[in-house]
Enzyme design. Sequence first.
Site, mmCIF file in Angstrom:
data_model
loop_
_atom_site.group_PDB
_atom_site.id
_atom_site.type_symbol
_atom_site.label_atom_id
_atom_site.label_comp_id
_atom_site.label_asym_id
_atom_site.label_seq_id
_atom_site.Cartn_x
_atom_site.Cartn_y
_atom_site.Cartn_z
ATOM 1 N N ASN A 58 0.834 -1.195 0.000
ATOM 2 C CA ASN A 58 0.000 0.000 0.000
ATOM 3 C C ASN A 58 0.871 1.249 0.000
ATOM 4 O O ASN A 58 1.978 1.269 0.536
ATOM 5 C CB ASN A 58 -1.001 0.005 1.161
ATOM 6 C CG ASN A 58 -0.390 -0.041 2.546
ATOM 7 O OD1 ASN A 58 0.562 -0.778 2.797
ATOM 8 N ND2 ASN A 58 -0.955 0.727 3.460
ATOM 9 N N GLU A 60 0.138 5.196 0.787
ATOM 10 C CA GLU A 60 -0.834 6.180 1.240
ATOM 11 C C GLU A 60 -0.551 7.548 0.649
ATOM 12 O O GLU A 60 0.509 7.800 0.074
ATOM 13 C CB GLU A 60 -0.824 6.258 2.772
ATOM 14 C CG GLU A 60 -1.361 5.012 3.422
ATOM 15 C CD GLU A 60 -1.434 5.100 4.929
ATOM 16 O OE1 GLU A 60 -2.069 4.223 5.518
ATOM 17 O OE2 GLU A 60 -0.867 6.027 5.537
ATOM 18 N N CYS A 69 -4.126 0.591 -2.524
ATOM 19 C CA CYS A 69 -4.068 -0.625 -1.717
ATOM 20 C C CYS A 69 -3.008 -1.583 -2.265
ATOM 21 O O CYS A 69 -2.678 -1.552 -3.456
ATOM 22 C CB CYS A 69 -5.423 -1.328 -1.721
ATOM 23 S SG CYS A 69 -6.736 -0.395 -0.912
ATOM 24 N N GLU A 71 -3.189 -4.813 -2.805
ATOM 25 C CA GLU A 71 -3.718 -5.732 -3.818
ATOM 26 C C GLU A 71 -3.745 -5.060 -5.189
ATOM 27 O O GLU A 71 -3.365 -5.651 -6.195
ATOM 28 C CB GLU A 71 -5.142 -6.182 -3.454
ATOM 29 C CG GLU A 71 -5.239 -6.916 -2.133
ATOM 30 C CD GLU A 71 -5.528 -6.019 -0.933
ATOM 31 O OE1 GLU A 71 -6.262 -6.462 -0.038
ATOM 32 O OE2 GLU A 71 -5.016 -4.876 -0.879
ATOM 33 N N CYS A 104 -10.558 -4.929 0.852
ATOM 34 C CA CYS A 104 -11.687 -3.998 0.792
ATOM 35 C C CYS A 104 -12.521 -4.282 -0.465
ATOM 36 O O CYS A 104 -12.124 -5.051 -1.337
ATOM 37 C CB CYS A 104 -11.185 -2.556 0.805
ATOM 38 S SG CYS A 104 -10.394 -2.021 -0.734
ATOM 39 N N CYS A 107 -10.734 -3.567 -3.785
ATOM 40 C CA CYS A 107 -9.733 -4.595 -4.099
ATOM 41 C C CYS A 107 -10.396 -5.891 -4.539
ATOM 42 O O CYS A 107 -9.911 -6.568 -5.444
ATOM 43 C CB CYS A 107 -8.819 -4.827 -2.899
ATOM 44 S SG CYS A 107 -7.666 -3.459 -2.651
#
Length: 148
Positions: A58, A60, A69, A71, A104, A107
Site C-alpha cells: 500500500n 498512502e 491498496c 492488492e 476492501c 480490491c
Amino acid sequence: MSLKHDAPNRPNPLNPGQAADLQQRAIAVAHHAYAPYSNFCVGAAVLLTDGTIVTGCNVENASYRLTVCAEQAAIAAAVSLHGPKIRIRAIAVANLNDTASQPCGACRQTIHEFSTPDTIVFFPGEKGAIAEATIADLLPAAFLLSNS
C-alpha cells in the site's frame, strides 16, 4: 465463505509450501509500504496462472482517497509486466499490525477482474490465523459489464 486455511469444502489449488511462500512474500513486501498516516502496512503477493509471482504494497497519500491498496498495486504491477490478459490463480494479503482484515470492496472488484470464480484469496484472519476464501465467496455480486 470458508475462512480456514484448511478449508474442507473445496480443495486448495496450492500445496502448503506454495501457500506459505505466497504469504511470506506478502509479509516481506508489507515492510516496503508507505503508510505514514495510518501506520497500517499491507503487502500482497499475486500468483498468476503462469506461475509468476508479483508483489505490491500500500502507498498512502495525504489525501486519503488517493491511497493505493497493496492488492491493487500488485495487480497493476502484474499487468504492467505481463499485459492485460493476466489471470490470478491465488493472492495472499498480509499486514504488519496483526489485525484481521479482508480485502476492501474495491480490491475485491479489482481481483475479480483478473480472476476466475475459484481464485483463492488468503488474508489475515482472527487470532493470527490465515483465512482463505474464493473471490466468488468474497464478492458474490461482482460488477460485470454485459460486453465482458
